[in-house]
Structure formats: structure tokens, C-alpha cells
Write a protein that holds these residues in place. Sequence first.
Motif, PDB file in Angstrom:
ATOM      1  N   VAL A 112     -49.355  -9.622  -5.569  1.00 33.17           N
ATOM      2  CA  VAL A 112     -48.178 -10.311  -4.927  1.00 33.17           C
ATOM      3  C   VAL A 112     -46.742 -10.448  -5.928  1.00 33.17           C
ATOM      4  CG1 VAL A 112     -47.567 -12.589  -4.187  1.00 33.17           C
ATOM      5  CG2 VAL A 112     -49.717 -11.778  -3.553  1.00 33.17           C
ATOM      6  N   ILE A 113     -45.968  -9.825  -5.476  1.00 30.20           N
ATOM      7  CA  ILE A 113     -44.639 -10.049  -6.418  1.00 30.20           C
ATOM      8  C   ILE A 113     -43.714 -11.005  -5.820  1.00 30.20           C
ATOM      9  CG2 ILE A 113     -42.869  -8.435  -7.274  1.00 30.20           C
ATOM     10  CD1 ILE A 113     -44.401  -5.991  -6.861  1.00 30.20           C
ATOM     11  N   SER A 114     -43.191 -11.859  -6.659  1.00 27.23           N
ATOM     12  CA  SER A 114     -42.204 -12.923  -6.343  1.00 27.23           C
ATOM     13  C   SER A 114     -41.238 -12.684  -7.137  1.00 27.23           C
ATOM     14  CB  SER A 114     -42.846 -14.361  -6.509  1.00 27.23           C
ATOM     15  OG  SER A 114     -43.951 -14.523  -5.611  1.00 27.23           O
ATOM     16  N   CYS A 115     -39.998 -12.721  -6.743  1.00 24.21           N
ATOM     17  CA  CYS A 115     -38.735 -12.597  -7.669  1.00 24.21           C
ATOM     18  C   CYS A 115     -37.359 -13.099  -6.984  1.00 24.21           C
ATOM     19  CB  CYS A 115     -38.552 -10.867  -7.979  1.00 24.21           C
ATOM     20  SG  CYS A 115     -38.313 -10.171  -6.606  1.00 24.21           S
ATOM     21  N   ARG A 116     -36.410 -13.235  -7.885  1.00 24.10           N
ATOM     22  CA  ARG A 116     -35.108 -13.439  -7.268  1.00 24.10           C
ATOM     23  C   ARG A 116     -34.337 -12.218  -8.222  1.00 24.10           C
ATOM     24  NH1 ARG A 116     -32.092 -17.545  -5.429  1.00 24.10           N
ATOM     25  NH2 ARG A 116     -29.797 -17.681  -6.223  1.00 24.10           N
ATOM     26  N   ALA A 117     -33.713 -11.578  -7.420  1.00 25.33           N
ATOM     27  CA  ALA A 117     -32.929 -10.500  -7.641  1.00 25.33           C
ATOM     28  C   ALA A 117     -31.766  -9.987  -6.505  1.00 25.33           C
ATOM     29  CB  ALA A 117     -33.886  -9.302  -8.222  1.00 25.33           C
ATOM     30  N   TYR A 118     -31.039  -9.300  -6.943  1.00 23.49           N
ATOM     31  CA  TYR A 118     -29.963  -8.508  -6.194  1.00 23.49           C
ATOM     32  C   TYR A 118     -30.385  -7.559  -5.236  1.00 23.49           C
ATOM     33  CZ  TYR A 118     -26.030  -6.185  -4.297  1.00 23.49           C
ATOM     34  OH  TYR A 118     -25.147  -5.496  -3.140  1.00 23.49           O
ATOM     35  N   PHE A 119     -30.705  -7.694  -3.855  1.00 20.16           N
ATOM     36  CA  PHE A 119     -31.157  -6.657  -3.000  1.00 20.16           C
ATOM     37  C   PHE A 119     -29.879  -6.232  -2.146  1.00 20.16           C
ATOM     38  CE2 PHE A 119     -34.984  -8.640  -4.211  1.00 20.16           C
ATOM     39  CZ  PHE A 119     -35.792  -7.684  -4.391  1.00 20.16           C
ATOM     40  N   GLY A 120     -29.609  -4.895  -1.929  1.00 18.68           N
ATOM     41  CA  GLY A 120     -28.582  -4.445  -1.257  1.00 18.68           C
ATOM     42  C   GLY A 120     -28.985  -3.411  -0.484  1.00 18.68           C
ATOM     43  N   PHE A 121     -28.534  -3.150   0.738  1.00 13.48           N
ATOM     44  CA  PHE A 121     -28.825  -1.939   1.685  1.00 13.48           C
ATOM     45  C   PHE A 121     -27.713  -1.511   2.707  1.00 13.48           C
ATOM     46  CE2 PHE A 121     -30.904  -4.071   4.767  1.00 13.48           C
ATOM     47  CZ  PHE A 121     -31.587  -5.330   4.108  1.00 13.48           C
ATOM     48  N   GLY A 122     -27.093  -2.609   3.140  1.00 13.95           N
ATOM     49  CA  GLY A 122     -26.202  -2.525   4.140  1.00 13.95           C
ATOM     50  C   GLY A 122     -24.601  -2.631   3.971  1.00 13.95           C
ATOM     51  N   PHE A 173     -38.571  -4.851   3.254  1.00 20.27           N
ATOM     52  CA  PHE A 173     -37.491  -4.290   4.186  1.00 20.27           C
ATOM     53  C   PHE A 173     -37.931  -3.362   4.924  1.00 20.27           C
ATOM     54  CE2 PHE A 173     -35.496  -6.060  -0.049  1.00 20.27           C
ATOM     55  CZ  PHE A 173     -34.767  -6.910   0.695  1.00 20.27           C
ATOM     56  N   ARG A 174     -38.552  -2.388   4.656  1.00 22.89           N
ATOM     57  CA  ARG A 174     -38.979  -1.155   5.708  1.00 22.89           C
ATOM     58  C   ARG A 174     -40.249  -1.602   6.689  1.00 22.89           C
ATOM     59  NH1 ARG A 174     -39.155   2.514   0.767  1.00 22.89           N
ATOM     60  NH2 ARG A 174     -36.934   2.510   0.062  1.00 22.89           N
ATOM     61  N   GLN A 175     -40.883  -2.628   6.189  1.00 19.54           N
ATOM     62  CA  GLN A 175     -42.180  -3.049   6.928  1.00 19.54           C
ATOM     63  C   GLN A 175     -43.110  -1.749   6.933  1.00 19.54           C
ATOM     64  OE1 GLN A 175     -39.458  -4.297   9.371  1.00 19.54           O
ATOM     65  NE2 GLN A 175     -39.257  -5.993   8.297  1.00 19.54           N
ATOM     66  N   SER A 176     -43.316  -1.190   5.843  1.00 18.67           N
ATOM     67  CA  SER A 176     -44.104   0.040   5.666  1.00 18.67           C
ATOM     68  C   SER A 176     -43.881   1.044   6.837  1.00 18.67           C
ATOM     69  CB  SER A 176     -45.682  -0.474   5.975  1.00 18.67           C
ATOM     70  OG  SER A 176     -45.976  -1.348   4.818  1.00 18.67           O
ATOM     71  N   LEU A 183     -34.485   3.514   5.041  1.00 18.09           N
ATOM     72  CA  LEU A 183     -33.562   2.551   4.428  1.00 18.09           C
ATOM     73  C   LEU A 183     -33.585   2.633   2.743  1.00 18.09           C
ATOM     74  CD1 LEU A 183     -31.880   0.185   5.397  1.00 18.09           C
ATOM     75  CD2 LEU A 183     -33.774  -1.274   4.873  1.00 18.09           C
ATOM     76  N   GLU A 184     -32.302   2.919   2.381  1.00 16.27           N
ATOM     77  CA  GLU A 184     -32.235   2.912   0.812  1.00 16.27           C
ATOM     78  C   GLU A 184     -31.896   1.484   0.055  1.00 16.27           C
ATOM     79  OE1 GLU A 184     -32.451   5.310  -1.662  1.00 16.27           O
ATOM     80  OE2 GLU A 184     -33.455   6.309  -0.022  1.00 16.27           O
ATOM     81  N   VAL A 185     -32.910   0.819  -0.655  1.00 18.36           N
ATOM     82  CA  VAL A 185     -32.776  -0.618  -1.027  1.00 18.36           C
ATOM     83  C   VAL A 185     -32.373  -0.585  -2.563  1.00 18.36           C
ATOM     84  CG1 VAL A 185     -34.089  -2.665  -1.413  1.00 18.36           C
ATOM     85  CG2 VAL A 185     -34.249  -1.362   0.589  1.00 18.36           C
ATOM     86  N   LYS A 186     -31.296  -1.101  -2.837  1.00 16.22           N
ATOM     87  CA  LYS A 186     -30.815  -1.272  -4.103  1.00 16.22           C
ATOM     88  C   LYS A 186     -31.540  -2.608  -4.899  1.00 16.22           C
ATOM     89  CE  LYS A 186     -27.018  -2.014  -7.338  1.00 16.22           C
ATOM     90  NZ  LYS A 186     -25.638  -2.223  -7.482  1.00 16.22           N
ATOM     91  N   PHE A 187     -32.258  -2.601  -5.916  1.00 16.50           N
ATOM     92  CA  PHE A 187     -32.632  -3.843  -6.552  1.00 16.50           C
ATOM     93  C   PHE A 187     -32.392  -3.596  -7.931  1.00 16.50           C
ATOM     94  CE2 PHE A 187     -36.668  -4.489  -9.149  1.00 16.50           C
ATOM     95  CZ  PHE A 187     -37.120  -5.930  -8.768  1.00 16.50           C
ATOM     96  N   ALA A 188     -31.626  -4.788  -8.271  1.00 14.90           N
ATOM     97  CA  ALA A 188     -31.098  -4.833  -9.507  1.00 14.90           C
ATOM     98  C   ALA A 188     -30.885  -6.453  -9.834  1.00 14.90           C
ATOM     99  CB  ALA A 188     -29.795  -4.389  -9.512  1.00 14.90           C
ATOM    100  N   ASP A 189     -30.451  -6.812 -11.241  1.00 17.54           N
ATOM    101  CA  ASP A 189     -30.116  -8.022 -11.652  1.00 17.54           C
ATOM    102  C   ASP A 189     -31.094  -9.081 -11.744  1.00 17.54           C
ATOM    103  OD1 ASP A 189     -27.552  -7.284 -12.239  1.00 17.54           O
ATOM    104  OD2 ASP A 189     -26.768  -7.822 -10.452  1.00 17.54           O
ATOM    105  N   VAL A 190     -32.503  -8.855 -12.097  1.00 17.56           N
ATOM    106  CA  VAL A 190     -33.536  -9.567 -11.603  1.00 17.56           C
ATOM    107  C   VAL A 190     -33.542 -10.893 -12.550  1.00 17.56           C
ATOM    108  CG1 VAL A 190     -36.017  -9.651 -12.057  1.00 17.56           C
ATOM    109  CG2 VAL A 190     -34.986  -7.569 -11.511  1.00 17.56           C
ATOM    110  N   GLU A 191     -33.507 -11.977 -12.057  1.00 22.48           N
ATOM    111  CA  GLU A 191     -33.357 -13.428 -12.617  1.00 22.48           C
ATOM    112  C   GLU A 191     -34.809 -13.669 -13.160  1.00 22.48           C
ATOM    113  OE1 GLU A 191     -31.147 -16.311 -10.393  1.00 22.48           O
ATOM    114  OE2 GLU A 191     -29.676 -14.830  -9.957  1.00 22.48           O
ATOM    115  N   TRP A 192     -35.694 -13.691 -12.291  1.00 21.48           N
ATOM    116  CA  TRP A 192     -37.129 -13.932 -12.613  1.00 21.48           C
ATOM    117  C   TRP A 192     -37.982 -13.122 -11.615  1.00 21.48           C
ATOM    118  CZ3 TRP A 192     -39.921 -15.758  -8.559  1.00 21.48           C
ATOM    119  CH2 TRP A 192     -39.409 -16.620  -7.791  1.00 21.48           C
ATOM    120  N   LEU A 193     -39.348 -12.798 -12.323  1.00 20.22           N
ATOM    121  CA  LEU A 193     -40.144 -12.186 -11.548  1.00 20.22           C
ATOM    122  C   LEU A 193     -41.647 -12.259 -11.910  1.00 20.22           C
ATOM    123  CD1 LEU A 193     -40.204  -8.735 -10.504  1.00 20.22           C
ATOM    124  CD2 LEU A 193     -42.003  -9.196 -12.023  1.00 20.22           C
TER     125      LEU A 193
END
Length: 197
Positions: A112-122, A173-176, A183-193
Motif C-alpha cells: 500500500v502506497i500512501s502519499c501527498r504529491a502533484y499528479f497531472g495528466f489532463g 488512474f488507469r485502473q489496471s 493515460l500519461e501521469v506526471k508524479f512530482a513534488d512528493v510532500e510525504w510518502l
Amino acid sequence: MTDEEKAQQAARTRSKLMEGLARAERALFTRPAPKSPRAQMKFLRTREKGSTKSLAERLGVSRKTVQRYLSGASTKPNKRLKEALVQETESEWQPQVRARARQRAASSGGMVISCRAYFGFGPEGTSDAGRVRDISVAVSASHAAAILAAQEDGATQNDLHDAVAEAIADTYFRQSGGGRAGLEVKFADVEWLNITF
């Protein structure tokens, strides 16, 4: 953003990923790891088959420094030595417990991965526009295996970041593959994980 700022951001993200994996492993320990510098030195000396010389080389200190901590003459290590003692102790502590949990995560249990980060794709202005999100997601065993393999192989910042990003993107986001497979997903600026096995 300059190249140096990008490199610093990538290093912070990798650090947070590695810390998250280390916390997940510490949570599995059935006994607490040694806390005092002397106890850590004694434990690590047993892992080095009693050799103070090889322990000193491993920690990057002199043999005399190791002997002072073992005898109790020194009790307060500098910051670098303290971090090395903690890191080396945790890497050697209860290897069978860690190995079983990693094997279970990689073969059937996932993580299980829990995080607060920037996600962008649209595109901007849509509900899918990039933003900071709190996400908690159970990733598959295959994604867990890829993340753990990358960590064990000493993956670069980008490789480890990409493995975690792909796991979150595919599961959340892609639900497997269902409906948003490309869908291309941007994952950046991780505040915590946080990661749990």
C-alpha cells in the motif's frame, strides 16, 4: 526550473521513497533494533565476524574509533557516524523477517502506497488538471516486485521514481488498464510518502 533545482527535487523524491521503504521494513521487525551506538557497534561487529577492522572500513571511521565505542569510552557519535550506524544496523537487522515480507509483497500481497504529491495528466481547466492530491492505493504484487527490485539493485533516482509513479498511475488512474490505458501521469513534488507491506 534550472537543472540544479530539478536534480535537487529528484534527490528529495528519491530520499522520500527510500525513507518510505525503510519505514515499511522497520514496521515488520518483531524485536526492536539496537538503539545505542555501543549496542549498534556490538551488533555490527558480530555481522563482520568479530573484525573491528572491517567494521571500521564499513562505517568509514578508524579502528580506534570503533574500539572506543565498543569499550564505552565514546558514547556520542557525530552526525555522519550516527546515520551510518542506524543505516547499517537496520540493513542487517532481522534479514529473514524482511526477506519474507518482501517475498510476500512481490509474489502475492503487494503493498500500500500512501502519499501527498502533484499528479497531472489532463489539460488545464478540466477536472483532470494537475494538482496536489492525497492518494492511498494498494498496488499489485507485480508493481511491488518492480519497486523492491529497483531498490535492491541500487536504482537511480529516475528508475525508482518511475517504478513508484507507474504503480500509482496504473492502479489509481488507469485502473489496471480499464478505459484509460494510455493515460500519461506526471508524479512530482512528493510532500510525504508511506509504504506498508
